[in-house]
Design a protein around this motif. Structure first.
Motif, PDB file in Angstrom:
ATOM      1  N   UNK A  88       0.850  -1.202   0.000  1.00 40.23           N
ATOM      2  CA  UNK A  88       0.000   0.000   0.000  1.00 40.23           C
ATOM      3  C   UNK A  88       0.883   1.249   0.000  1.00 40.23           C
ATOM      4  N   UNK A  89       1.874   1.242   0.908  1.00 33.07           N
ATOM      5  CA  UNK A  89       2.749   2.410   1.035  1.00 33.07           C
ATOM      6  C   UNK A  89       3.616   2.589  -0.203  1.00 33.07           C
ATOM      7  N   UNK A  90       4.178   1.476  -0.681  1.00 39.64           N
ATOM      8  CA  UNK A  90       5.114   1.576  -1.814  1.00 39.64           C
ATOM      9  C   UNK A  90       4.385   2.063  -3.075  1.00 39.64           C
ATOM     10  N   UNK A  91       3.144   1.604  -3.282  1.00 42.04           N
ATOM     11  CA  UNK A  91       2.407   2.070  -4.467  1.00 42.04           C
ATOM     12  C   UNK A  91       2.179   3.584  -4.396  1.00 42.04           C
ATOM     13  N   UNK A  92       1.748   4.055  -3.216  1.00 38.07           N
ATOM     14  CA  UNK A  92       1.522   5.511  -3.084  1.00 38.07           C
ATOM     15  C   UNK A  92       2.839   6.249  -3.325  1.00 38.07           C
ATOM     16  N   UNK A  93       3.918   5.765  -2.688  1.00 41.85           N
ATOM     17  CA  UNK A  93       5.204   6.448  -2.815  1.00 41.85           C
ATOM     18  C   UNK A  93       5.658   6.485  -4.273  1.00 41.85           C
ATOM     19  N   UNK A  94       5.578   5.344  -4.945  1.00 40.46           N
ATOM     20  CA  UNK A  94       6.045   5.299  -6.341  1.00 40.46           C
ATOM     21  C   UNK A  94       5.209   6.214  -7.233  1.00 40.46           C
ATOM     22  N   UNK A  99       4.979  11.102 -10.320  1.00 40.40           N
ATOM     23  CA  UNK A  99       4.251  12.337 -10.600  1.00 40.40           C
ATOM     24  C   UNK A  99       5.140  13.568 -10.362  1.00 40.40           C
ATOM     25  N   UNK A 100       5.860  13.531  -9.248  1.00 40.17           N
ATOM     26  CA  UNK A 100       6.743  14.652  -8.896  1.00 40.17           C
ATOM     27  C   UNK A 100       7.856  14.824  -9.917  1.00 40.17           C
ATOM     28  N   UNK A 101       8.457  13.698 -10.328  1.00 40.87           N
ATOM     29  CA  UNK A 101       9.550  13.777 -11.311  1.00 40.87           C
ATOM     30  C   UNK A 101       9.032  14.314 -12.639  1.00 40.87           C
ATOM     31  N   UNK A 102       7.800  13.897 -13.007  1.00 41.03           N
ATOM     32  CA  UNK A 102       7.205  14.370 -14.259  1.00 41.03           C
ATOM     33  C   UNK A 102       6.956  15.888 -14.184  1.00 41.03           C
ATOM     34  N   UNK A 103       6.441  16.333 -13.037  1.00 41.95           N
ATOM     35  CA  UNK A 103       6.182  17.778 -12.866  1.00 41.95           C
ATOM     36  C   UNK A 103       7.479  18.565 -12.976  1.00 41.95           C
ATOM     37  N   UNK A 104       8.531  18.037 -12.319  1.00 39.35           N
ATOM     38  CA  UNK A 104       9.810  18.732 -12.337  1.00 39.35           C
ATOM     39  C   UNK A 104      10.387  18.784 -13.754  1.00 39.35           C
ATOM     40  N   UNK A 105      10.255  17.699 -14.479  1.00 36.64           N
ATOM     41  CA  UNK A 105      10.789  17.674 -15.852  1.00 36.64           C
ATOM     42  C   UNK A 105      10.056  18.698 -16.704  1.00 36.64           C
ATOM     43  N   UNK A 106       8.713  18.774 -16.524  1.00 33.00           N
ATOM     44  CA  UNK A 106       7.933  19.752 -17.296  1.00 33.00           C
ATOM     45  C   UNK A 106       8.371  21.170 -16.967  1.00 33.00           C
TER      46      UNK A 106
ATOM     47  N   UNK B  79     -13.514   0.334  -8.753  1.00 25.49           N
ATOM     48  CA  UNK B  79     -13.537   0.514  -7.307  1.00 25.49           C
ATOM     49  C   UNK B  79     -12.328  -0.161  -6.658  1.00 25.49           C
ATOM     50  N   UNK B  80     -11.991  -1.367  -7.108  1.00 27.31           N
ATOM     51  CA  UNK B  80     -10.816  -2.042  -6.550  1.00 27.31           C
ATOM     52  C   UNK B  80      -9.521  -1.380  -7.026  1.00 27.31           C
ATOM     53  N   UNK B  81      -9.519  -0.930  -8.304  1.00 29.75           N
ATOM     54  CA  UNK B  81      -8.319  -0.289  -8.851  1.00 29.75           C
ATOM     55  C   UNK B  81      -7.984   1.016  -8.136  1.00 29.75           C
ATOM     56  N   UNK B  82      -9.000   1.630  -7.531  1.00 24.19           N
ATOM     57  CA  UNK B  82      -8.763   2.923  -6.882  1.00 24.19           C
ATOM     58  C   UNK B  82      -8.005   2.764  -5.566  1.00 24.19           C
ATOM     59  N   UNK B  83      -7.839   1.521  -5.099  1.00 19.73           N
ATOM     60  CA  UNK B  83      -7.096   1.290  -3.859  1.00 19.73           C
ATOM     61  C   UNK B  83      -5.638   0.990  -4.190  1.00 19.73           C
ATOM     62  N   UNK B  84      -4.698   1.620  -3.472  1.00 24.07           N
ATOM     63  CA  UNK B  84      -3.284   1.486  -3.858  1.00 24.07           C
ATOM     64  C   UNK B  84      -2.753   0.067  -3.828  1.00 24.07           C
ATOM     65  N   UNK B  85      -3.260  -0.765  -2.917  1.00 18.76           N
ATOM     66  CA  UNK B  85      -2.622  -2.077  -2.773  1.00 18.76           C
ATOM     67  C   UNK B  85      -3.332  -3.182  -3.558  1.00 18.76           C
ATOM     68  N   UNK B 153      -4.892   9.960  -6.342  1.00 21.94           N
ATOM     69  CA  UNK B 153      -3.494  10.062  -5.936  1.00 21.94           C
ATOM     70  C   UNK B 153      -2.641   8.900  -6.423  1.00 21.94           C
ATOM     71  N   UNK B 154      -3.281   7.813  -6.799  1.00 24.86           N
ATOM     72  CA  UNK B 154      -2.472   6.665  -7.192  1.00 24.86           C
ATOM     73  C   UNK B 154      -2.629   6.237  -8.648  1.00 24.86           C
ATOM     74  N   UNK B 155      -3.874   5.984  -9.072  1.00 25.36           N
ATOM     75  CA  UNK B 155      -4.027   5.521 -10.464  1.00 25.36           C
ATOM     76  C   UNK B 155      -5.131   6.308 -11.148  1.00 25.36           C
ATOM     77  N   UNK B 156      -4.953   7.613 -11.301  1.00 23.32           N
ATOM     78  CA  UNK B 156      -6.056   8.423 -11.852  1.00 23.32           C
ATOM     79  C   UNK B 156      -6.494   7.982 -13.244  1.00 23.32           C
ATOM     80  N   UNK B 157      -5.522   7.608 -14.070  1.00 19.84           N
ATOM     81  CA  UNK B 157      -5.836   7.279 -15.460  1.00 19.84           C
ATOM     82  C   UNK B 157      -6.646   5.984 -15.540  1.00 19.84           C
ATOM     83  N   UNK B 158      -6.183   4.961 -14.843  1.00 22.23           N
ATOM     84  CA  UNK B 158      -6.850   3.653 -14.900  1.00 22.23           C
ATOM     85  C   UNK B 158      -8.244   3.732 -14.287  1.00 22.23           C
TER      86      UNK B 158
END
Lengths: 199, 220
Positions: A88-94, A99-106, B79-85, B153-158
């Motif tokens: 959960x944490x790693x997905x949010x962080x990545x 997103x941050x790197x893309x913003x900075x590059x732009x 709905x499931x895709x919107x969750x980060x894990x 915040x995680x998968x806006x496009x999908x």
């Protein structure tokens, strides 16, 4: 003889740490601020390491860490304590780092660095001494402001965060932040004008 | 700049209790809203006169069922895709019913092409179709964006694409239920065309709109 071996011990440590984080987040979701504070403190170094691994500039790492922490805060209700905390944490962080790197590059594509050649005079003193002393005077006066106003100025003016973001960080309403920032600027203008007349 | 320890203090001081997201419950809420929208349309516009007759045709029944099922499964997947894990493989959940829905339209084109009858397509009928399109897709899109805004915040496009497929499939089902789309070209326009339009709009603007609706989201 150690039945786990060094790799096994490292895995066990990581599993134990992740279980702790999962418990802390579950308690944070029910409003335990102490547990939440401990969790954020414990994950911050891990996030720094993640950002460094993604080749984020050393100078920008704290910005990225804070960005991820804010995202964790904003969507902490999406964590299910029955599932592991790490993914959960790693997905949010990545996602936030990408997103941050893309913003900075732009932004880099639109902006030019301010080089020494752009200075009016060759001597650094000629360009920066006045600005430095002004900045120092400003920072001194900012430190003297009441805590609410100081926090508002720091977030909105010095760090140039948006009202929405500053509201999320400070827990205050957008209206309260606007009022605090307005009052702080009025005080700063008055005090700095007086200081200018005295010198 | 505010230091990270100060930042953590501010976040922890602002940690109110939160209610956990239950993805299936959110999907069910949306499915119930979709059912209500279809029910309200059925009351206000009335189903197409030959609906019972057409439902006896296997291709029509399977196509309608598959589009409704695609809408429901796409909503569950988003709905499931919107969750980060959760795995990105959730995006494949509506694929079988989507293939079935598209094949019934393809089958209609190849085996039973029904040409346009002169004078059958009137401006009034097109306007009524547009009304159904808007009355179905707008409330369903708003509801889905609201329910899945944390996905920004995680998968806006999908999430935007999955959600748009759900809206498109239910909208196509509504058009099939309430309008006499007999000519194959009309079926294609009002099914595939509408689906393509909604998914393209979501692909272009969905990410930004989702971000704008996100809870305490960061500047984009």
């Amino acid at each position: 003889m150690d039945p786990l071996g060094p790799q096994g011990r490292a895995h066990a440590r990581a599993d134990g740490r992740e279980l702790d984080w999962s418990i802390l987040m579950a308690r944070a979701q029910s409003g335990d601020r102490g547990a939440y504070h401990r969790l954020l403190e414990e994950i911050a170094p891990y996030l720094r390491a993640l950002a460094a691994r993604r080749r984020v500039d050393a100078a920008d790492i704290e910005d990225f860490v804070q960005d991820i922490l804010l995202a964790v805060h904003a969507i902490r209700h999406t964590y299910d304590p029955a599932r592991p905390f790490g993914p959960w944490l790693v997905t949010i962080a990545n996602c936030r780092i990408t997103d941050g790197l893309r913003r900075r590059t732009r932004r880099m594509a639109r902006e030019l660095p301010f080089d020494r050649e752009h200075e009016t005079f060759a001597e650094p003193q000629a360009n920066f001494s006045e600005a430095d002393s002004n900045a120092r005077a400003l920072m001194e006066e900012v430190e003297k402001l009441p805590p609410g106003q100081r926090f508002a100025v720091r977030l909105l003016k010095l760090e140039e965060r948006s009202l929405k973001e500053a509201a999320a960080v400070s827990g205050r309403s957008i209206g309260a932040l606007k009022v605090a920032s307005h009052r702080a600027l009025r005080t700063l203008k008055r005090v700095l004008t007086r200081r200018g007349h005295e010198t | 700049m505010i230091t990270t320890p100060e930042f953590i203090n501010a976040l922890a001081a602002n940690a109110a209790p939160v209610r956990r997201v239950r993805p299936m419950a959110r999907a069910w809420i949306w499915i119930i809203i979709a059912a209500l929208v279809l029910l309200l349309l059925a009351i206000s516009q009335g189903p197409r006169p030959d609906l019972v007759e057409r439902l006896r045709e296997p291709v029509f029944g399977i196509g309608l069922g598959a589009s409704l099922l695609t809408g429901i499964l796409a909503a569950v997947a988003a709905s499931f895709m919107s969750l980060p894990d959760r795995s990105r493989l959730w995006s494949l959940l509506p694929a079988p019913s989507l293939v079935l829905w598209l094949s019934t339209i393809g089958y209609g084109c190849i085996v039973n092409w029904v040409g346009l009858v002169p004078g059958a397509v009137t401006l009034g009928e097109i306007a009524r179709c547009f009304a159904t399109l808007l009355l179905t897709s707008v409330p369903l899109s708003v509801a889905l964006l609201f329910l899945l805004r944390h996905g920004a915040l995680v998968r806006p496009y999908e999430v935007a694409l999955g959600g748009s497929l759900a809206v498109a499939a239910i909208t196509a089902a509504a058009l099939t239920l309430f309008h006499n789309l007999d000519a194959t070209v009309m079926v294609m326009i009002w099914n595939l065309g509408v689906a393509a339009l909604i998914v393209t709009l979501a692909g272009t603007f969905g990410r930004k709109i989702l971000r704008a609706m996100a809870p305490r989201v960061l500047p984009g």
